[in-house]
Write an enzyme that holds these catalytic residues in place. Structure first.
Site, mmCIF file in Angstrom:
data_model
loop_
_atom_site.group_PDB
_atom_site.id
_atom_site.type_symbol
_atom_site.label_atom_id
_atom_site.label_comp_id
_atom_site.label_asym_id
_atom_site.label_seq_id
_atom_site.Cartn_x
_atom_site.Cartn_y
_atom_site.Cartn_z
ATOM 1 N N HIS A 127 -6.141 -5.667 -10.353
ATOM 2 C CA HIS A 127 -5.665 -6.747 -9.478
ATOM 3 C C HIS A 127 -5.537 -8.066 -10.228
ATOM 4 C CE1 HIS A 127 -7.222 -4.125 -6.168
ATOM 5 N NE2 HIS A 127 -6.119 -4.548 -5.614
ATOM 6 N N GLU A 152 0.824 -1.219 0.000
ATOM 7 C CA GLU A 152 0.000 0.000 0.000
ATOM 8 C C GLU A 152 0.856 1.266 0.000
ATOM 9 O OE1 GLU A 152 -2.988 -0.044 -0.782
ATOM 10 O OE2 GLU A 152 -3.441 -2.155 -0.496
#
Lengths: 87, 345
Positions: B267, B172
């Site tokens: 993703h 992240e």
């Protein structure tokens, strides 16, 4: 009965699809007003960073309509209704 | 009014209309009216923020470092979705295991970037790394919102506390690095690259913390956040860079460009560059961060890296970086080319 469907489309590290639904009648006035504001919006709100994006769909006798809402603009309480689905 | 109330950051015309809507409660109408009045100031503030961010980026490109190491902060949302939450004092010695872990691993990510790549925080200017924990109720996600990190506790069934995988923290925060460097778009091939770069640096961070060579790493992403229900069904991770299509992945990914899904979730398509990274790291051998990591970092921070960059453009940058960073070692360049070719790019 009118209802609001909430789907997490993408964003964050969680790759799973998540969904939930809430009867429109159970929404607070403030939440209903916030949801209405999103459906009135003419331009798509951009997500911040890779925050999750949700698809809100309201289902009424007149039909269905949907709008995409990024996490930072989601009315409080709606995100909690989303449950993940294992593949 | 809470920052997450729906009357915030919506068009002024809508707020004005809601403020006049007699079917709403007086309190709601008053709140909408007040927010409408704030909207102009808010817009000005956001404009100023945007200008400041651009100026910040320009300074970063000039190579000026204004601080030695970033400050690390942790705030507790206590189950709400209001950000940033209550600051946690001395998070490194907190009795809240999540706060302590978040602080320690975020500090380590900052050290990883500084030690391995000479980067000072996500913006290379020592930007404070802020994290909010215990976000939402049983919230199944973690994300970078453009200015800070947010971690949920998980529902304890499919996922547990999202700070439990240090590669998730590395992943992240790398979204922050990408934002301040290539600025990759979050759709199509640039979006898949954006996700892949985060996986690559998240995986490298985990290996760096464990002192692991590429050959002994498991190359799994998110193995520490899988909850008991998901584990019972055989899932062991979010993704597997070594075997992107494996059934133990919560998110099965393509590993070859022939399987690329146009318009697909970043993703999913990130499996292709992820697998190239894995193949190249294994081909080169040794510690991933000292060779392929430097190549990927050079490509990501290259002045030629553009937000709309696709797989082929990124491949060219990595090949060029392999040549310039390791001029006396043609095997490194050869592995880079071979790895990309193996995934059809």
């Amino acid at each position: 009965m009118d209802k609001l469907l909430i789907e997490r489309k993408r964003g964050g590290i969680n790759p799973l699809k998540g969904r939930g639904e809430i009867p429109t009648a159970s929404l607070s006035d403030a939440t209903r007003a916030a949801v209405e504001a999103h459906f009135q919006r003419r331009t798509k709100a951009a997500p911040h960073g890779n925050e999750p994006v949700y698809l809100l769909t309201r289902v009424t006798a007149a039909g269905k309509e949907s709008v995409e809402v990024p996490e930072h603009l989601m009315p409080a309480g709606l995100v909690g209704a989303v449950k993940d689905e294992l593949p | 009014m809470a920052t997450r109330s729906g009357c915030f950051i919506v068009p002024k015309s809508v707020l004005d209309r809601l403020a006049r809507d007699a079917s709403l409660k007086q309190a709601t109408r008053t709140a909408c009216r007040a927010t409408a009045q704030m909207e102009v100031s808010w817009r000005e503030l956001r404009g100023a923020h945007g200008l400041a961010a651009q100026a910040h980026l320009g300074t970063a490109l000039a190579g000026v470092s204004l601080a030695g190491a970033p400050a690390i902060t942790v705030a507790n949302c206590h189950g709400s979705t209001s950000l940033p939450g209550t600051p946690v004092p001395n998070p490194g010695s907190s009795t809240d295991a999540t706060a302590k872990r978040c602080f320690i691993e975020t500090t380590a990510v900052a050290r990883f970037y500084k030690t391995c790549f000479g980067r000072n925080s996500v913006d290379n200017l020592g930007m404070t790394l802020a994290s909010s924990i215990h976000y939402g109720h049983a919230y199944n996600n973690a994300f970078w919102n453009g200015t800070q990190m947010i971690y949920g506790d998980g529902d304890q069934q499919i996922f547990v506390d999202f700070t439990r995988s240090n590669d998730v923290i590395g992943h992240e925060l790398t979204h922050g690095v990408t934002q301040f460097t290539a600025g990759l778009d979050y759709a199509d091939e640039p979006g898949a690259l954006n996700e892949s770069v985060s996986d690559c640096f998240g995986a490298m961070f985990r290996q760096w913390r464990a002192g692991q060579a590429a050959s002994t790493a498991d190359w799994l992403i998110g193995s520490g956040i899988i909850g008991p229900l998901a584990a019972k069904k055989g899932y062991t991770c979010l993704r597997d860079m070594a075997n992107p299509g494996a059934s133990h992945c919560l998110s099965k990914q393509p590993s070859h460009y022939s399987q690329y899904v146009p318009g697909g979730d970043p993703h999913d398509n990130s499996g292709i560059p992820n697998h190239a990274f894995y193949l190249i790291a294994m081909g080169i051998g040794g510690r991933s961060w000292s060779t392929i990591g430097r190549i990927w970092y050079a490509a990501l921070t290259s002045p030629s890296a553009k937000p709309s960059m696709g797989f082929k453009a990124f491949k060219k940058l990595t090949a060029a970086a392999a040549k310039s960073l390791f001029p006396g070692n043609s095997a490194v360049y050869a592995e880079v080319v071979k790895g990309w070719k193996a995934v059809g790019v």
